[in-house]
Motif scaffolding. Sequence first.
Motif, mmCIF file in Angstrom:
data_model
loop_
_atom_site.group_PDB
_atom_site.id
_atom_site.type_symbol
_atom_site.label_atom_id
_atom_site.label_comp_id
_atom_site.label_asym_id
_atom_site.label_seq_id
_atom_site.Cartn_x
_atom_site.Cartn_y
_atom_site.Cartn_z
ATOM 1 N N GLY A 155 92.940 21.707 52.265
ATOM 2 C CA GLY A 155 93.410 22.799 51.421
ATOM 3 C C GLY A 155 92.825 24.138 51.797
ATOM 4 N N GLY A 156 92.527 24.317 53.091
ATOM 5 C CA GLY A 156 92.003 25.587 53.557
ATOM 6 C C GLY A 156 90.518 25.773 53.338
ATOM 7 N N LYS A 157 89.845 24.801 52.733
ATOM 8 C CA LYS A 157 88.407 24.898 52.486
ATOM 9 C C LYS A 157 87.656 23.833 53.275
ATOM 10 C CE LYS A 157 88.786 26.856 47.823
ATOM 11 N NZ LYS A 157 88.372 26.699 46.394
ATOM 12 N N VAL A 158 86.432 24.152 53.653
ATOM 13 C CA VAL A 158 85.601 23.238 54.428
ATOM 14 C C VAL A 158 84.449 22.743 53.564
ATOM 15 C CG1 VAL A 158 84.085 22.974 56.427
ATOM 16 C CG2 VAL A 158 86.198 24.319 56.619
ATOM 17 N N TYR A 159 84.266 21.422 53.565
ATOM 18 C CA TYR A 159 83.162 20.795 52.846
ATOM 19 C C TYR A 159 82.317 20.058 53.870
ATOM 20 C CZ TYR A 159 86.566 21.725 49.211
ATOM 21 O OH TYR A 159 87.480 22.342 48.392
ATOM 22 N N LYS A 160 80.998 20.173 53.773
ATOM 23 C CA LYS A 160 80.157 19.592 54.818
ATOM 24 C C LYS A 160 78.922 18.926 54.242
ATOM 25 C CE LYS A 160 78.019 24.088 55.843
ATOM 26 N NZ LYS A 160 77.763 25.096 56.897
ATOM 27 N N GLY A 161 78.389 17.981 55.051
ATOM 28 C CA GLY A 161 77.181 17.273 54.677
ATOM 29 C C GLY A 161 76.809 16.279 55.765
ATOM 30 N N ASP A 162 75.651 15.636 55.604
ATOM 31 C CA ASP A 162 75.240 14.618 56.566
ATOM 32 C C ASP A 162 76.149 13.394 56.489
ATOM 33 O OD1 ASP A 162 73.134 16.187 57.429
ATOM 34 O OD2 ASP A 162 71.723 15.299 55.993
ATOM 35 N N MET A 163 76.691 13.144 55.310
ATOM 36 C CA MET A 163 77.635 12.047 55.100
ATOM 37 C C MET A 163 78.708 12.529 54.136
ATOM 38 S SD MET A 163 77.031 8.287 53.301
ATOM 39 C CE MET A 163 76.035 7.609 54.643
ATOM 40 N N MET A 164 79.960 12.211 54.459
ATOM 41 C CA MET A 164 81.068 12.532 53.571
ATOM 42 C C MET A 164 81.911 11.274 53.370
ATOM 43 S SD MET A 164 80.525 15.762 52.951
ATOM 44 C CE MET A 164 82.038 16.420 52.243
ATOM 45 N N ARG A 165 82.566 11.193 52.207
ATOM 46 C CA ARG A 165 83.388 10.032 51.921
ATOM 47 C C ARG A 165 84.769 10.471 51.437
ATOM 48 N NH1 ARG A 165 78.449 6.839 49.723
ATOM 49 N NH2 ARG A 165 78.179 5.297 51.388
ATOM 50 N N VAL A 166 85.777 9.686 51.858
ATOM 51 C CA VAL A 166 87.143 9.895 51.402
ATOM 52 C C VAL A 166 87.544 8.669 50.602
ATOM 53 C CG1 VAL A 166 89.547 10.244 52.078
ATOM 54 C CG2 VAL A 166 87.713 11.327 53.412
ATOM 55 N N GLN A 167 88.038 8.887 49.389
ATOM 56 C CA GLN A 167 88.492 7.797 48.534
ATOM 57 C C GLN A 167 89.924 8.072 48.096
ATOM 58 O OE1 GLN A 167 85.603 7.574 45.358
ATOM 59 N NE2 GLN A 167 84.057 6.619 46.666
ATOM 60 N N TRP A 168 90.620 7.015 47.659
ATOM 61 C CA TRP A 168 92.002 7.158 47.223
ATOM 62 C C TRP A 168 92.272 6.184 46.086
ATOM 63 C CZ3 TRP A 168 90.202 5.836 51.980
ATOM 64 C CH2 TRP A 168 90.342 4.499 52.379
ATOM 65 N N SER A 169 93.321 6.444 45.365
ATOM 66 C CA SER A 169 93.625 5.654 44.162
ATOM 67 C C SER A 169 94.123 4.258 44.514
ATOM 68 C CB SER A 169 94.677 6.383 43.312
ATOM 69 O OG SER A 169 95.857 6.629 44.064
ATOM 70 N N GLY A 170 93.945 3.338 43.536
ATOM 71 C CA GLY A 170 94.382 1.964 43.713
ATOM 72 C C GLY A 170 93.374 1.090 44.422
ATOM 73 N N THR A 171 92.110 1.535 44.502
ATOM 74 C CA THR A 171 91.069 0.775 45.197
ATOM 75 C C THR A 171 89.959 0.382 44.226
ATOM 76 O OG1 THR A 171 89.709 2.705 45.769
ATOM 77 C CG2 THR A 171 91.511 2.140 47.271
ATOM 78 N N ASN A 172 89.055 -0.443 44.701
ATOM 79 C CA ASN A 172 87.903 -0.825 43.890
ATOM 80 C C ASN A 172 86.947 0.335 43.662
ATOM 81 O OD1 ASN A 172 88.258 -3.621 43.260
ATOM 82 N ND2 ASN A 172 87.934 -4.093 45.420
ATOM 83 N N TYR A 173 87.073 1.379 44.467
ATOM 84 C CA TYR A 173 86.156 2.505 44.365
ATOM 85 C C TYR A 173 86.638 3.588 43.401
ATOM 86 C CZ TYR A 173 83.333 0.796 48.257
ATOM 87 O OH TYR A 173 82.498 0.049 49.056
ATOM 88 N N TRP A 174 87.962 3.650 43.190
ATOM 89 C CA TRP A 174 88.464 4.766 42.379
ATOM 90 C C TRP A 174 89.851 4.446 41.838
ATOM 91 C CZ3 TRP A 174 91.381 9.661 43.900
ATOM 92 C CH2 TRP A 174 91.282 10.641 42.903
ATOM 93 N N ARG A 175 90.023 4.642 40.543
ATOM 94 C CA ARG A 175 91.315 4.488 39.880
ATOM 95 C C ARG A 175 92.022 3.209 40.319
ATOM 96 N NH1 ARG A 175 93.682 10.763 39.810
ATOM 97 N NH2 ARG A 175 92.005 11.595 38.496
#
Length: 437
Positions: A155-175
């Motif tokens: 979305g035009g913005k940069v997020y940074k860190g030593d570790m990053m995670r991507v999650q999505w709906s319908g999984t054990n991790y989220w929603r």
Amino acid sequence: MQRRRWYHRTVSVLTALLVAAAGGVAASAPASAADAPDKFTVSGSGYGHGVGMSQYGAYELSRQGYGGIKILKHYYKGAKAPYTKTPKRIRVQVHGPDPYNFSGYGDSGRTTWVRVSGGDWRVKKPGKGTVAQGSGKVTMKVRIGNRGAVRVKVGGKVYKGDMMRVQWSGTNYWRSHGKKAVATIDGAHGSYRHGRLTIVNRKMTPNITNDVLLNTEYLYGIAEMPSSWGLNGGGTALRAQAMTARSYAISKHDGKSTCRCHIVDDVRDQHYTGWNKENEGSGGRYGAVWTKAVDKTTKGKTRARVLQVGGRPVAAHYFSSSGGRTGNSEDVWSSRLSYERSVNDPYSLRAPGNSYASWTRTITQKQARSLFGLNKVASIKVTRKWSSGQVRTLTATQPNGRTATLSGKADQMRSWVGRATTHGSMPASWITKIRGS
């Protein structure tokens, strides 16, 4: 890995058991003179290294009424497959540098792209929480910055860190009850309906793991045996494959600090394609057959049937089909494994659909001269075999009677002879005949 992905399982190479065996040249009494043929036709059968379970053999045994555990007991000496406690999750490297130091594997480059579609998504930074969130199809640019931080641009913005995670709906991790989204990564082998993606920097390349439940979500994505077999009498062969794949994964669960993973997603370990496997066939028809077979071996997130020898899970090997008998592990590679002994395997030759029950390869006169170091080659014969019937020694003869031999472990012979063919490879080392023409 000319190959269908589910057949070529060379888990052998992935456990580093292969060693080269030296060939030699020796003189012999003169043979009768003969013109050197332009080429040689190599006839053989089987596909793969030949150690452990023959997948086509398991298919035929299933068609004959064998249960999954009985199939395992046939191919692995001392095998049992009780329900036992298992690790809950497994981290599968799906993008990143090779942790095994094998040439030709792994990913490089500072940038890749992650895409999520079909539901909701979010980006998390451990210790800080959610930094970006949205719905619908999205493309994220993942890059390792100049100072080594993981940078996720969305979305035009940069997020940074030593570790990053991507999650999505319908999984054990989220929603978990939300829309069932799917994630993909440019250059990866599969797509991912389950789990999450964890991204760290390794060698200035995004190292990405798919973190999933071991007993179900990981095995649902194992693309090592055709799911369609379950519709043609091969249901227990699929169960045997599931138990074997689970055992292998557990045997590797100590992990690899170099990739913050337990296992990788290709033939270095096991071929994992995630949602691609689970959803194969029209409307996921074939995938459903495979996941049902997995579920038949599972009681819960931490309890399932596991192939064991001596009370422990083992890194059991498997391959497509044999030439009539499997090989002892030390005859194919170097190490002797007590549970991988040579057993009779006429079943893989009888199984329907086995296109490698017989095959031919061509070696030109020039390639034969190079392979054996002779000026001309009049004939090539198999002069020694391993107990499995795999080739151990080839002897080439010049028109003047001079001979040269090539000897080695079965898988090394497959490699040496295969490179000398016009195909550049050979399906297996069960050579039945070599004819000049």
